[in-house]
Design an enzyme around this catalytic site. Structure first.
Site, PDB file in Angstrom:
ATOM      1  N   TYR A 146      -6.333   4.113  -5.020  1.00  0.00           N
ATOM      2  CA  TYR A 146      -5.679   3.333  -6.066  1.00  0.00           C
ATOM      3  C   TYR A 146      -5.513   1.888  -5.648  1.00  0.00           C
ATOM      4  CZ  TYR A 146      -1.072   3.261  -3.699  1.00  0.00           C
ATOM      5  OH  TYR A 146      -0.030   3.032  -2.829  1.00  0.00           O
ATOM      6  N   LEU A 154      -2.022  -0.156   6.037  1.00  0.00           N
ATOM      7  CA  LEU A 154      -2.817  -0.668   4.931  1.00  0.00           C
ATOM      8  C   LEU A 154      -3.052  -2.167   5.142  1.00  0.00           C
ATOM      9  CD1 LEU A 154      -4.045   0.246   2.172  1.00  0.00           C
ATOM     10  CD2 LEU A 154      -2.128  -0.979   1.146  1.00  0.00           C
ATOM     11  N   GLU A 165       4.590   0.152   9.195  1.00  0.00           N
ATOM     12  CA  GLU A 165       4.757  -0.631   7.958  1.00  0.00           C
ATOM     13  C   GLU A 165       5.875  -0.003   7.142  1.00  0.00           C
ATOM     14  OE1 GLU A 165       1.118  -0.314   5.578  1.00  0.00           O
ATOM     15  OE2 GLU A 165       0.839   1.717   6.322  1.00  0.00           O
TER      16      GLU A 165
HETATM   17  N1  PDD Z   1       1.724  -0.573  -2.087  1.00  0.00           N
HETATM   18  N2  PDD Z   1       1.423  -0.776   2.976  1.00  0.00           N
HETATM   19  C1  PDD Z   1       1.488   0.270   2.149  1.00  0.00           C
HETATM   20  C2  PDD Z   1       1.661   1.631   2.722  1.00  0.00           C
HETATM   21  C3  PDD Z   1       1.395   0.083   0.754  1.00  0.00           C
HETATM   22  O1  PDD Z   1       1.463   1.147  -0.073  1.00  0.00           O
HETATM   23  C4  PDD Z   1       1.264  -1.233   0.238  1.00  0.00           C
HETATM   24  C5  PDD Z   1       1.144  -1.504  -1.226  1.00  0.00           C
HETATM   25  C6  PDD Z   1       1.207  -2.309   1.157  1.00  0.00           C
HETATM   26  C7  PDD Z   1       1.040  -3.731   0.696  1.00  0.00           C
HETATM   27  O2  PDD Z   1      -0.269  -3.969   0.213  1.00  0.00           O
HETATM   28  P1  PDD Z   1      -0.537  -5.070  -0.898  1.00  0.00           P
HETATM   29  O3  PDD Z   1       0.015  -6.352  -0.367  1.00  0.00           O
HETATM   30  O4  PDD Z   1      -2.014  -5.107  -1.013  1.00  0.00           O
HETATM   31  O5  PDD Z   1       0.172  -4.624  -2.153  1.00  0.00           O
HETATM   32  C8  PDD Z   1       1.285  -2.033   2.507  1.00  0.00           C
HETATM   33  C9  PDD Z   1       1.615  -0.715  -3.531  1.00  0.00           C
HETATM   34  C10 PDD Z   1       2.220  -1.980  -4.038  1.00  0.00           C
HETATM   35  C11 PDD Z   1       2.173   0.539  -4.195  1.00  0.00           C
HETATM   36  O6  PDD Z   1       1.925   1.601  -3.645  1.00  0.00           O
HETATM   37  O7  PDD Z   1       2.810   0.454  -5.243  1.00  0.00           O
END
Ligand code: PDD
Length: 286
Positions: free
Chosen positions: A33, A206, A182
């Site tokens: 996703y 991630l 994280e």
């Molecule tokens: N989540 N780490 C994890 C485990 C995440 O699920 C996310 C993002 C991030 C940050 O990635 P980005 O900056 O590309 O959004 C780091 C999204 C927002 C979610 O699951 O809703």
């Protein structure tokens, strides 16, 4: 009011949208996703999200459901049809349904399932939570070893978030061998002596699209950045901490496991980075 959502080539009212009970996303969490934010009715950091989606698909040997250009068109169409000014676009690609349950991946005749929907979030940029800062707890990171792939296996992050809520907090940071990996749905940072410290990219976390932009803006603003592991004990002694994600941008952290950071209010680095990030993203939105 009912949203218009997208499923496999069709724009439908949400109540008419269906996916098979044999879909591998449903049975095996065999799906990836992306979440892309929208400001001023435009998509933020879109190219990064699409590039990461293609990487996730490749790592799992999953077919792309359409071309990147078609995907951009679908995002824009949904934002427009649902009148989103500030909010999110959620996208999911699963390996599809072969009409049964089998651990073995289906052949090329099984087409991936593509679903997108919007979430209206007025006040995403001017979020009062960012002025207060988040309280977090630490919990063991017991997720699988390929956290660099953005799969929908979100049960443990969801449980960790519930543990945080039960403790009267907002979110959880995940800990492996004493080190912070994280947040449940965001990347984690501490600030010590003006230096921003965050875990380097690997399969353990991630590769956040917001992280990439924020570290670039920090360097451009002459802030010192160090990518290295840090422990949860070190985090509790930091001057500041924060998280980054597409859904919350830069979010100050003011308390970890009941220990207040600094004076218990957002410091100077995280709010400044939040402001720069939102300004720059508005400029480059498409
Ligand atoms: N989540 N780490 C994890 C485990 C995440 O699920 C996310 C993002 C991030 C940050 O990635 P980005 O900056 O590309 O959004 C780091 C999204 C927002 C979610 O699951 O809703």
């Amino acid at each position: 009011m009912s949203r218009t959502v997208y499923v496999n080539g069709q724009y439908l009212p949400e109540e008419d949208a269906n996916v098979s009970i044999f879909d591998r996303g449903f049975l095996f969490a065999d799906a990836v996703y992306e979440v892309t934010s929208v400001l001023d009715g435009k998509l933020i950091a879109y190219d990064g999200h699409v590039e990461r989606l293609w990487r996730s698909l490749k790592e799992l040997d999953m077919a792309a459901p359409c071309t990147p250009d078609e995907l951009l068109e679908i995002h824009r169409e949904l934002v427009s049809r649902n009148g989103i000014d500030e909010g999110l676009v959620y996208l999911q690609v699963s390996r599809g349904s072969d009409g049964d349950r089998d651990f073995v991946f289906p052949g090329a005749e099984t087409k991936p399932t593509l679903v997108l929907f919007t979430q209206n979030k007025p006040g995403l940029a001017d979020n009062p939570a960012a002025k207060k800062g988040a309280k977090i707890i630490s919990v063991d990171d017991i997720r699988w070893g390929r956290r660099d792939i953005k799969t929908v296996q979100l049960l443990y992050p969801s449980m960790a978030k519930m543990m945080a809520k039960a403790a009267g907090c907002d979110d959880a940071w995940l800990i492996e061998d004493g080190h912070v990996t994280e947040g449940t749905s965001n990347n984690a940072y501490i600030v010590k002596g003006g230096k921003i410290i965050t875990r380097p990219l690997s399969n353990d976390i991630l590769h956040g699209i917001t992280r990439e932009a924020v570290l670039r803006f920090a360097a451009e603003a002459q802030m010192e950045v160090e990518e290295r592991l840090f422990t949860i004990d070190e985090a509790k002694e930091a001057d500041e901490a924060f998280t980054t994600s597409a859904s919350a941008f830069v979010m100050p952290v003011v308390e970890i496991d009941g220990v207040a950071l600094g004076d218990g209010a957002p410091g100077s680095v995280a709010p400044r980075l939040r402001e720069i990030y939102i300004d720059e993203m508005r400029k480059s939105a498409i």
